[in-house]
Design an enzyme around this catalytic site. Sequence first.
Site, short mmCIF file in Angstrom:
data_model
loop_
_atom_site.label_atom_id
_atom_site.label_comp_id
_atom_site.label_asym_id
_atom_site.label_seq_id
_atom_site.Cartn_x
_atom_site.Cartn_y
_atom_site.Cartn_z
N ARG A 129 43.37 45.88 0.40
CA ARG A 129 44.18 44.72 0.77
C ARG A 129 43.38 43.43 0.85
O ARG A 129 42.20 43.40 0.54
CB ARG A 129 44.90 44.97 2.09
CG ARG A 129 43.95 45.15 3.25
CD ARG A 129 44.69 45.56 4.51
NE ARG A 129 45.33 44.43 5.13
CZ ARG A 129 45.45 44.29 6.47
NH1 ARG A 129 45.01 45.22 7.29
NH2 ARG A 129 46.04 43.25 6.97
N ASN A 131 38.32 47.88 17.43
CA ASN A 131 38.98 46.85 16.63
C ASN A 131 40.48 47.12 16.76
O ASN A 131 41.03 47.92 16.01
CB ASN A 131 38.55 46.95 15.16
CG ASN A 131 39.26 45.89 14.32
OD1 ASN A 131 40.21 45.26 14.77
ND2 ASN A 131 38.79 45.71 13.09
N HIS A 133 47.17 41.63 19.98
CA HIS A 133 48.06 40.55 20.41
C HIS A 133 49.32 41.07 21.10
O HIS A 133 50.11 40.27 21.61
CB HIS A 133 48.45 39.71 19.20
CG HIS A 133 47.32 39.52 18.25
ND1 HIS A 133 46.18 38.84 18.61
CD2 HIS A 133 47.10 39.96 16.98
CE1 HIS A 133 45.33 38.87 17.59
NE2 HIS A 133 45.86 39.54 16.60
N HIS A 141 36.56 42.12 15.49
CA HIS A 141 37.52 41.82 14.42
C HIS A 141 36.76 41.52 13.14
O HIS A 141 35.71 40.88 13.19
CB HIS A 141 38.38 40.61 14.79
CG HIS A 141 39.22 40.85 15.98
ND1 HIS A 141 40.40 41.56 15.94
CD2 HIS A 141 39.06 40.50 17.28
CE1 HIS A 141 40.92 41.63 17.15
NE2 HIS A 141 40.13 41.00 17.99
N LEU A 142 37.31 41.95 12.05
CA LEU A 142 36.72 41.66 10.74
C LEU A 142 36.82 40.18 10.41
O LEU A 142 35.86 39.55 9.98
CB LEU A 142 37.43 42.47 9.64
CG LEU A 142 37.22 43.98 9.70
CD1 LEU A 142 38.30 44.70 8.91
CD2 LEU A 142 35.84 44.33 9.13
N SER A 143 38.02 39.63 10.62
CA SER A 143 38.25 38.22 10.25
C SER A 143 38.09 37.31 11.48
O SER A 143 38.09 37.78 12.61
CB SER A 143 39.67 38.07 9.70
OG SER A 143 40.61 38.34 10.72
N ARG A 149 47.53 34.88 16.67
CA ARG A 149 46.33 35.72 16.64
C ARG A 149 45.21 35.17 17.53
O ARG A 149 44.15 35.78 17.62
CB ARG A 149 45.83 35.89 15.20
CG ARG A 149 46.78 36.68 14.32
CD ARG A 149 46.12 37.19 13.05
NE ARG A 149 47.12 37.42 12.02
CZ ARG A 149 47.70 38.59 11.77
NH1 ARG A 149 47.38 39.64 12.47
NH2 ARG A 149 48.62 38.70 10.82
N ASP A 195 45.60 48.20 29.71
CA ASP A 195 45.66 48.97 30.94
C ASP A 195 44.83 50.25 30.84
O ASP A 195 44.22 50.67 31.84
CB ASP A 195 47.11 49.32 31.27
CG ASP A 195 47.85 48.14 31.88
OD1 ASP A 195 47.23 47.09 32.09
OD2 ASP A 195 49.06 48.25 32.14
N ARG A 242 43.21 31.69 11.90
CA ARG A 242 44.45 32.26 11.34
C ARG A 242 45.68 31.80 12.16
O ARG A 242 45.61 30.80 12.84
CB ARG A 242 44.33 33.78 11.29
CG ARG A 242 43.14 34.22 10.39
CD ARG A 242 43.02 35.72 10.28
NE ARG A 242 44.18 36.30 9.61
CZ ARG A 242 44.46 37.60 9.61
NH1 ARG A 242 43.65 38.44 10.24
NH2 ARG A 242 45.52 38.07 8.98
N TYR A 286 39.32 40.26 4.68
CA TYR A 286 38.70 41.43 5.30
C TYR A 286 37.50 41.97 4.53
O TYR A 286 36.87 42.92 4.97
CB TYR A 286 39.74 42.54 5.47
CG TYR A 286 40.91 42.12 6.30
CD1 TYR A 286 40.79 42.03 7.68
CD2 TYR A 286 42.12 41.78 5.72
CE1 TYR A 286 41.86 41.62 8.47
CE2 TYR A 286 43.20 41.37 6.49
CZ TYR A 286 43.06 41.29 7.85
OH TYR A 286 44.11 40.89 8.62
N PRO A 334 45.88 49.70 13.82
CA PRO A 334 46.80 49.87 12.69
C PRO A 334 46.37 49.10 11.44
O PRO A 334 45.87 47.98 11.54
CB PRO A 334 48.12 49.33 13.22
CG PRO A 334 47.78 48.49 14.38
CD PRO A 334 46.52 49.05 14.96
N ASN A 335 46.60 49.72 10.30
CA ASN A 335 46.40 49.14 8.97
C ASN A 335 44.93 49.04 8.57
O ASN A 335 44.64 48.66 7.42
CB ASN A 335 47.07 47.75 8.85
CG ASN A 335 48.57 47.84 9.00
OD1 ASN A 335 49.22 48.55 8.25
ND2 ASN A 335 49.13 47.16 9.98
N GLU A 343 35.23 44.31 21.95
CA GLU A 343 36.32 44.06 21.00
C GLU A 343 35.76 43.39 19.76
O GLU A 343 35.04 42.40 19.85
CB GLU A 343 37.36 43.14 21.66
CG GLU A 343 38.52 42.78 20.72
CD GLU A 343 39.47 41.76 21.33
OE1 GLU A 343 39.53 41.64 22.57
OE2 GLU A 343 40.15 41.07 20.55
N ALA A 364 46.25 44.63 14.91
CA ALA A 364 47.51 44.00 15.36
C ALA A 364 47.77 44.21 16.84
O ALA A 364 48.41 43.37 17.49
CB ALA A 364 48.68 44.53 14.54
#
Lengths: 144, 144, 144, 144, 144, 144, 144, 144, 144, 144, 144, 144
Positions: free
Chosen positions: B17, B73, B79, B99-101, B110, B86, B106, B22, B9-10, B97, B76
């Site tokens: 943003r 990725n 977490h 992540h950008l950041s 997170r 599953d 943070r 990011y 998401p996002n 897995e 949200a």
Amino acid sequence: MKILVLNGPNLNMLGAREVDKYGIMTLDDINKELKSLADTIKVELEIFQSNKESDLVDKIQESLGNFDGILINPAAFTHTSVAIRDAILAVNVPTVEIHLSNVYSREEFRHHSYIAPVCIGQICGFKEDSYLAGLRVLTNYIKK
Amino acid sequence: MKILVLNGPNLNMLGAREVDKYGIMTLDDINKELKSLADTIKVELEIFQSNKESDLVDKIQESLGNFDGILINPAAFTHTSVAIRDAILAVNVPTVEIHLSNVYSREEFRHHSYIAPVCIGQICGFKEDSYLAGLRVLTNYIKK
Amino acid sequence: MKILVLNGPNLNMLGAREVDKYGIMTLDDINKELKSLADTIKVELEIFQSNKESDLVDKIQESLGNFDGILINPAAFTHTSVAIRDAILAVNVPTVEIHLSNVYSREEFRHHSYIAPVCIGQICGFKEDSYLAGLRVLTNYIKK
Amino acid sequence: MKILVLNGPNLNMLGAREVDKYGIMTLDDINKELKSLADTIKVELEIFQSNKESDLVDKIQESLGNFDGILINPAAFTHTSVAIRDAILAVNVPTVEIHLSNVYSREEFRHHSYIAPVCIGQICGFKEDSYLAGLRVLTNYIKK
Amino acid sequence: MKILVLNGPNLNMLGAREVDKYGIMTLDDINKELKSLADTIKVELEIFQSNKESDLVDKIQESLGNFDGILINPAAFTHTSVAIRDAILAVNVPTVEIHLSNVYSREEFRHHSYIAPVCIGQICGFKEDSYLAGLRVLTNYIKK
Amino acid sequence: MKILVLNGPNLNMLGAREVDKYGIMTLDDINKELKSLADTIKVELEIFQSNKESDLVDKIQESLGNFDGILINPAAFTHTSVAIRDAILAVNVPTVEIHLSNVYSREEFRHHSYIAPVCIGQICGFKEDSYLAGLRVLTNYIKK
Amino acid sequence: MKILVLNGPNLNMLGAREVDKYGIMTLDDINKELKSLADTIKVELEIFQSNKESDLVDKIQESLGNFDGILINPAAFTHTSVAIRDAILAVNVPTVEIHLSNVYSREEFRHHSYIAPVCIGQICGFKEDSYLAGLRVLTNYIKK
Amino acid sequence: MKILVLNGPNLNMLGAREVDKYGIMTLDDINKELKSLADTIKVELEIFQSNKESDLVDKIQESLGNFDGILINPAAFTHTSVAIRDAILAVNVPTVEIHLSNVYSREEFRHHSYIAPVCIGQICGFKEDSYLAGLRVLTNYIKK
Amino acid sequence: MKILVLNGPNLNMLGAREVDKYGIMTLDDINKELKSLADTIKVELEIFQSNKESDLVDKIQESLGNFDGILINPAAFTHTSVAIRDAILAVNVPTVEIHLSNVYSREEFRHHSYIAPVCIGQICGFKEDSYLAGLRVLTNYIKK
Amino acid sequence: MKILVLNGPNLNMLGAREVDKYGIMTLDDINKELKSLADTIKVELEIFQSNKESDLVDKIQESLGNFDGILINPAAFTHTSVAIRDAILAVNVPTVEIHLSNVYSREEFRHHSYIAPVCIGQICGFKEDSYLAGLRVLTNYIKK
Amino acid sequence: MKILVLNGPNLNMLGAREVDKYGIMTLDDINKELKSLADTIKVELEIFQSNKESDLVDKIQESLGNFDGILINPAAFTHTSVAIRDAILAVNVPTVEIHLSNVYSREEFRHHSYIAPVCIGQICGFKEDSYLAGLRVLTNYIKK
Amino acid sequence: MKILVLNGPNLNMLGAREVDKYGIMTLDDINKELKSLADTIKVELEIFQSNKESDLVDKIQESLGNFDGILINPAAFTHTSVAIRDAILAVNVPTVEIHLSNVYSREEFRHHSYIAPVCIGQICGFKEDSYLAGLRVLTNYIKK
């Protein structure tokens, strides 16, 4: 571009130990692969391993002005060393934390890192590829 | 070799943003870089983004027999989603897995990932390079 | 001035359910009161309810450039949705969180909100008046 | 209808202090706005500020039979005063808790309120508008 | 033998409030019963109630050399006052903590007492009988 | 009026053990004092001690219809026995929990009681006087 | 330079109490030593003690514009007073927190201070020397 | 009597996945057994599976007036969905929670259920028999 | 097939106690229903109740070689008995844990079971039907 | 009088690093100020810095019989070294813990010290003045 | 010298159960080895096993005056019995706690012992050798 | 058979320090007793003490192929060293952890060992006898 590669305690035992977690390569094997990649992307490496926390702290301190980035596998010190964290904060040289195994599928105490929050980022779980990927993203980061 | 690239998401808002966290690239920019790398290393990609947890679960389920690996990725959902965890367990397709950041610098919430323990490994903090490094280590893992 | 009013899961059941906690009004009744206040203070409203987390994320994303503020009752998602939090962070549109019931006199897990820290503020416990007060303070905030 | 407005410790310093958190208005400015609204909605106000926990407890006790509702900004006592909580329980006069700042985006210890669970509800984050909105919802509540 | 009886915040409201928790007696009723018992067992009492933490601290300090024991119902301060604890430590006068209600069948935060560890013991749950029993055990303790 | 007095494990060792915590009286000494008080206030007592949790559970069960109240010093079982708690809940006979020592100035694990929340109240810290005071408040409670 | 010296609850009992923790000096003795040092380093002192949290809050508020620094021994309020913390935040006058005893070798709850994070620093454990050292470092800080 | 049978995310993968935890039956196999039992005990079933939390919420809402009971295996949503909990609360239709595996012998996070406290009861660990037993106890409950 | 049915402390009080939690049936009523079902499905039962933890441990030990399965309602011992857990581990006879009430809607300490992780599964909340369902799923399990 | 001054890891980097936290002085600058004060108060100093935990442990051990007191800034080891704590316990030489920065306004993990409970006291937050104040209070303590 | 050897619940099952954790010896085998060692070192043994907590409490109480030391393997009671702890405290006979398995490499709840803090020491992990080593160190301790 | 005996930080101070906790023997005294026992049971010893974590890690690494077992008293490193744990894991040589004092009757932080879970077992509390018993059980373990 000069990169300092640091290896924490017991990594000198690689290949001789828990093969399912860490793979069958020795640290020398990994170093060869790292140097080969370094040649390809035209980066100079200094590689160092120690079982002493203070050796790693000293090396990080010496990186100030001498290296453009640090690639560190802090091993056991990941979870216990505020001194290494403070050294990275002190020199403020871009640092990438790497692990051979996926620390998040191991004991609870290995999920916490004192080092990660003061690094650019963290890579874990890909055995020797954690080193290679770490070297690539670190050098890219420095270029930008 | 076929790799499924999943974005949570996002991530469709990238570039519009929080640039300090990011980077300034859009998801399209990242996809272009990913495809370029995929061409180089001769890997076929399917790239997908959704704000829906169930879309990601469906896609992971469909990967069974159709893909050799998953690069995800979860944003949200990292977490909060046991359903994605599953799904990965159910298909048992090698997953990385990313992540950008750097999630470890943070908010506290997170730092915990439901996804990481069922992946090969995790890469975070290198912006678009997290994707590129993730693709490399995933394809290497599958080759071995 | 245009305000987006978002209602989370199960709020479509209002009036049909636990009257002591949420009052006897239906969501339609609340919407009528909201619109009447909006007319008085010359604000344009778009009102939306969904049981889907992703619908709310999508709506928040679409608010960027189209709305001046968001009034959100995230209901159950208050306590579980990092995706909605991240969407609000991404669009950076002024947002007010409201609740019909006093969440602080209910179960422990309802005391924590992922949404509140990224909002201007929070209003809870006043049934339909939470919406009306929320609309007032949000529009005042935007004017300043 | 008579409403008792209570202000806890350090609110007498408003305007002289952390302007980004609390706004530039003084408590007198807020009181003027509150009285103006009170006149409009035909409510009688008594406004009181003290740095003493016991003054607030005494005032709450005296409200029994003399006031129809209490609007309280307990400030620092929100997080430490069981005595104020017990006083509200003892008189059972409808009470609304308000805060100038969004306590949920501040220090962890400010997220817990001893007062909120014994109030009708809570409003936080809207600076002086927290007071105005609080007065409106409290008087509406009493009318019903 | 002289005993100081101290009552904390809101106990002046007894009888006017939550009758199921505290009984229908007022503090005056309790005081009469206490004095009657005191006469019987030939003990001199000084009885004091305050909503101010500092009043209770002052009284405890003054007990040094003037009283043989303290019977205290700290009410809300039980759970929040380190100052009262320190005052009891400072004067080292034998002290008994009493409560009208059974604090262990109420909210979690009422299960912890800062006062109990520095007292001879604690009595709770017996309404006015907590006072009477407290006076008996305290005077017996002093005699021994 | 008939009262059942129950003593938990190791109380048969009283007088032979840690005198500073429990006093120098034996359980027989305490029983004599209890019986003397019982005669004075015209109450019939049955006194029982056991190191077995199940004996105490059986006795509590048998109290149903045979006793008007229970005075219990659960000793070590205070902190570990849900079975005794459930027995008291099952018979619903008024019960008072007593302790010789002040459990709140001892080890952390002694601060929690499974028994107290299902009793009228608790008395601790007054050595044999805990029993005498307990008998008084229990009989008063039953009379009312 | 003008310094406000604040002493919290029970410090008026110094010398009369727990000598092993706090030393044999009275507060007057300490004040004399403080004034003597103040004369030497040419600083003007106002010294104040109170058992009332609100007195300390009032004094801190009054320091704004009247004092260059605050030396505070909050005693029991260290661990319970958000109001004093907020007052220091409000006036933003340089403040040093001191303690006679080493709070870190005492009860767990004394290890947490609401005050320390809003001060320049903290000194504890040196009895009257905590005051003298505190005055020195505070005046040095103000000079710089 | 009409019963709604709800299956959460990834249950469509049954039989294709971790056979030691979930058995070798597919969801279709289970459905056949369920329908066979339903015929025997003369109950009408509607069976539904979805990977979407909102689908389950919608179905639960629609059960109001249309079904006499709900048999739900929330799968991953057991541990993360307040929305499903709130939907069950809203319709107040008797609900039984079931699981194929014994969640109490798996990861710690699977020990907590948001759903169980608002159900009649919970059955876990018996693979397809959890469904059959659940249907029996639910229909018995409704009959009584 | 022979099944051992074990009932823990206070279950002999069933019917005489908290009817809303446990139903109006006595243990004898439940046993009759159980035997009737056992006859139907051709299973031999031995039924046993005790308030003693050690009786239950002994019975479980004796089941080795004598019973094919154990149906146990450990009651209060669910939350406190490692000894029963170890006995089940030692004999390794298939065991099902049952409860009359829904333990997950009761006190926090009843949410944890030492027994469940070493059982096939758990059934709770269906009063006497928990026993009947338990017997069915246990015998089915043994057959497979 | 002879005092051993010990400095932990990374303090050799002072002046080169985070100036807002630690000030602009180098360790040499601080040492000069310390020696100057030592001359004034007629105290002999030995000053030592190391990044090695074992060096600090060795030095503390050697202090036995050779030094009258220890002034230690354990830096990162404050939060991780039980070995230094045990060394101080072993030699039982009066020790003062100092910090340049206010550890209580930094990360949570810096609030805990293994060292403080075995020292006379702690001073933090005053940059180089922490050393000077520490030397004064330590020498005063030894004199008494 | 007379030593009491106590064995807790389920140890009578040794040899019949989890051989990897506890070894293949039966309790009789261990007892024979123990007696043989006892003969060698001229110590008299009484050996006792019970599944009842109260039997162990009774035995410990009887040891007062009759035995010089206690060697106890409390098994499951290690983690749940305050009664056994209190019995050891009451008789104050030197006690050694032993375990067959290494409790620190098993479930989290087995890491906590109520018994260890009141013993001389603890030995775990060496199967029957834990008993033999325990007997040696206990007798040595008593001799000194 | 060759055994490596390792001693952690501050053990070189034995005899010179806290005699009540560690006994009056020096490490040399203990070594003599150990060697005497080693001669008796025909085992070769190498004994080593260091205050450096890395020395212990190095020695453990060198034990691979050179020693049959390790007897280690990690002292302070017990609670802080993941590096020693990892070294033991890497060489997989049978290891026994010993402590002079009973760590379970000391500070809370000494109850946790990073080392114990990777050892055969642990012995604590018997002063020098912990070493002797440790050597016996270790050699027995290796023989089997």
